[in-house]
Write a protein that holds these residues in place. Structure first.
Motif, short mmCIF file in Angstrom:
data_model
loop_
_atom_site.label_atom_id
_atom_site.label_comp_id
_atom_site.label_asym_id
_atom_site.label_seq_id
_atom_site.Cartn_x
_atom_site.Cartn_y
_atom_site.Cartn_z
N ALA A 169 1.87 0.72 -7.32
CA ALA A 169 2.38 -0.24 -8.31
C ALA A 169 1.61 -0.11 -9.63
N SER B 160 -3.73 -9.40 1.07
CA SER B 160 -3.99 -9.97 -0.25
C SER B 160 -5.43 -10.45 -0.43
N VAL C 196 -3.82 -3.52 -11.33
CA VAL C 196 -2.53 -4.08 -11.74
C VAL C 196 -2.88 -5.36 -12.47
N MET D 273 4.60 -4.73 -7.59
CA MET D 273 3.74 -5.30 -6.55
C MET D 273 4.48 -6.40 -5.79
N ARG E 86 5.47 -6.44 -1.85
CA ARG E 86 5.00 -7.52 -0.96
C ARG E 86 6.18 -8.22 -0.29
N TYR F 189 -6.48 1.12 -8.60
CA TYR F 189 -5.70 0.04 -8.02
C TYR F 189 -5.42 -1.09 -9.02
N MET G 278 3.50 -1.03 -3.09
CA MET G 278 2.23 -1.72 -3.30
C MET G 278 1.11 -0.74 -3.63
N VAL H 160 1.52 -13.05 -5.63
CA VAL H 160 1.19 -11.83 -4.87
C VAL H 160 0.74 -12.19 -3.46
#
Length: 166
Positions: free
Chosen positions: A130, A56, A74, A136, A140, A72, A127, A85
């Motif tokens: 997503a 993360s 989101v 996501m 996770r 990537y 992930m 997250v």
């Protein structure tokens, strides 16, 4: 100490007869190879645990970049979403403890380790691809769950499959 560089002959029907015993160094070498493989496999799981916990930190800033070429992206929105997250993996690890302990006693350590590989890979795929915050978070949680399981399984699995050198 035995020399493990010797060629271990392939077992044939004649070598399996009770009259022909195998040399002790053959057992030693084959057992050492298995121990290295088993330990290495469990260590890969521990590596996966580390990647889940560290993921993360570099990923959240990269996901926030609102760039049309950013694959990537989101939409995380609030600081609260970012916190979820970052922290939901630890909740997954918390939940995995009792279930992993139950599975270890019912179906065995090796089978449990094999069983958690599919949800672990599914979590990483979720992930990776997503498109929403929900996907996501599910990814996770799954990877955190499997990381918690491997943190219980790996030391026990290695301890059962590795013998002390005499």
């Amino acid at each position: 100490m035995a020399n493990c560089d010797i060629e271990t002959p392939k077992p044939s029907s004649s070598s399996l007869s009770p009259n022909k015993a195998r040399r002790p160094e053959q057992y030693y070498c084959e057992s050492k190879r298995f121990q290295y493989f088993a330990s290495g496999s469990a260590t890969v799981g521990a590596f996966g645990l580390g990647t889940v916990m560290a993921w993360s930190s570099p990923a959240i800033p990269k996901m926030e970049t609102d760039n049309p070429t950013n694959k990537y992206y989101v939409h995380l929105g609030s600081t609260s979403a970012k916190a979820w997250v970052a922290s939901i993996a630890t909740l997954g690890a918390l939940v995995s403890g009792p279930l992993t302990g139950f599975l270890m006693t019912k179906i065995g350590h090796k089978t449990t380790m094999l069983l958690i590989t599919s949800p672990f890979m599914l979590g990483w795929l979720l992930m990776t691809y997503a498109k929403s915050l929900t996907q996501m978070l599910i990814g996770r949680f799954l990877t955190g769950f499997c990381s918690g399981a491997i943190s219980l399984l790996a030391p026990i699995f290695i301890g059962e499959n590795v013998q002390r050198d005499r």
